[in-house]
Design an enzyme around this catalytic site. Structure first.
Site, PDB file in Angstrom:
ATOM      1  N   SER A  58       0.846  -1.188   0.000  1.00  0.00           N
ATOM      2  CA  SER A  58       0.000   0.000   0.000  1.00  0.00           C
ATOM      3  C   SER A  58       0.889   1.249   0.000  1.00  0.00           C
ATOM      4  O   SER A  58       1.800   1.340  -0.825  1.00  0.00           O
ATOM      5  CB  SER A  58      -0.972  -0.037   1.181  1.00  0.00           C
ATOM      6  OG  SER A  58      -2.027   0.881   0.982  1.00  0.00           O
ATOM      7  N   ASP A  74     -10.143  -3.608  -6.080  1.00  0.00           N
ATOM      8  CA  ASP A  74      -9.774  -2.708  -4.983  1.00  0.00           C
ATOM      9  C   ASP A  74     -10.896  -1.706  -4.693  1.00  0.00           C
ATOM     10  O   ASP A  74     -11.340  -0.994  -5.582  1.00  0.00           O
ATOM     11  CB  ASP A  74      -8.490  -1.953  -5.342  1.00  0.00           C
ATOM     12  CG  ASP A  74      -7.719  -1.483  -4.123  1.00  0.00           C
ATOM     13  OD1 ASP A  74      -8.371  -0.930  -3.208  1.00  0.00           O
ATOM     14  OD2 ASP A  74      -6.497  -1.674  -4.079  1.00  0.00           O
ATOM     15  N   HIS A 130      -8.180  -4.702  -1.739  1.00  0.00           N
ATOM     16  CA  HIS A 130      -6.883  -4.139  -1.370  1.00  0.00           C
ATOM     17  C   HIS A 130      -6.111  -5.043  -0.402  1.00  0.00           C
ATOM     18  O   HIS A 130      -6.601  -5.378   0.678  1.00  0.00           O
ATOM     19  CB  HIS A 130      -7.098  -2.762  -0.743  1.00  0.00           C
ATOM     20  CG  HIS A 130      -5.852  -1.954  -0.614  1.00  0.00           C
ATOM     21  ND1 HIS A 130      -5.110  -1.560  -1.702  1.00  0.00           N
ATOM     22  CD2 HIS A 130      -5.205  -1.468   0.474  1.00  0.00           C
ATOM     23  CE1 HIS A 130      -4.078  -0.851  -1.287  1.00  0.00           C
ATOM     24  NE2 HIS A 130      -4.105  -0.788   0.024  1.00  0.00           N
TER      25      HIS A 130
END
Length: 265
Positions: free
Chosen positions: A74, A192, A248
């Site tokens: 991330s 996502d 995600h």
């Protein structure tokens, strides 16, 4: 919202890499003196200061003198890219960005800890004034907030992302250092719901002036003008774009073993 050594996340990744590649040295970066500070700093510590701290840690680690492979999850993916661009010693050999938002985000739909007051406060700060000096200095997510409706304000006032993406001029050192990578691997999560827009994970973004239509990396001025060397890296086969089904940071061990581990060996 994570920490270096959480046994359910980064600590777990470290363990499985060590188990699968015997003898490998793995450093899981900690920003702060304990796990609580490490987690809080992921929200509140100026990213430029975090990058400086990481560069210092890497330079002092004797295991990394000959070079190292970097893996970021991330926001860690884009922060490690800043390390590659700013700190060439010791050399980063490959960068693996798993869900990293390289063109920033315009939305924070599923802040870690959806119901917490902290997430509500962060959203409020971003809406009120992401580009004000106080918010830029003290809120990590504002430092990669990229408003396609306010491109000029973003270029002028973003203290982190606009700098590493060469939005205010060309820093030839950044370009040269990034191009020294042997591989730059970008993983995008195909379902996502947290990164807005998800194409930022492959260096794409919204077309300027609106927030509906997106363009891929090759259609961005960053690529066509080759401000970071990405076009040249692409032609040399150094850019790797991987897609994985899931939300995600949701991936299976099997996918990680078969797809990611080969880049570390």
């Amino acid at each position: 919202g994570d920490s270096c050594c959480n046994p359910q996340s980064m600590g777990y990744i470290k363990k499985i890499v060590q188990n699968k590649i015997p003898g490998i040295y793995v450093l899981s970066l900690k920003i702060g003196s304990n796990l609580i500070q490490d987690m809080e700093n992921s929200f509140f510590m100026n990213v430029n200061d975090q990058v400086t701290e990481v560069c210092s840690q890497l330079a002092k680690d004797p295991h990394l003198r000959g070079g190292y492979n970097a893996m970021g999850f991330s926001q860690g993916g884009q922060f490690l890219r800043a390390v590659a661009q700013r700190c060439p010693s010791p050399p980063m050999l490959s960068l693996i960005s798993i869900g990293g938002q390289h063109q920033g985000v315009y939305g924070f739909p599923r802040c870690p800890g959806e119901s917490s007051h902290l997430c509500d406060w962060i959203r409020k700060m971003l809406d009120l004034g992401a580009y004000t000096p106080a918010v830029q200095e003290h809120l990590v997510q504002a430092e990669y907030w990229h408003d396609p409706l306010k491109e000029e304000e973003y270029r002028k006032n973003s203290i982190f992302l606009a700098d590493i993406n060469q939005e205010r001029g060309i820093n030839e050192t950044y370009k040269k250092n990034l191009m020294a990578l042997k591989k730059f691997v970008m993983v995008k999560f195909l379902n996502d719901t947290m990164v807005d827009p998800p194409i930022s994970e492959w260096f794409g973004f919204y077309k300027s002036g609106q927030a509906k239509e997106t363009v891929p990396l090759k259609e961005t001025s960053l690529y066509t003008e080759d401000r970071l060397g990405l076009q040249e890296m692409d032609k040399a086969g150094k850019l790797v774009f991987l897609g994985v089904k899931g939300d995600h940071l949701h991936f299976s061990e099997e996918w990680f073993y078969s797809t990611i581990l080969p880049f570390l060996q």
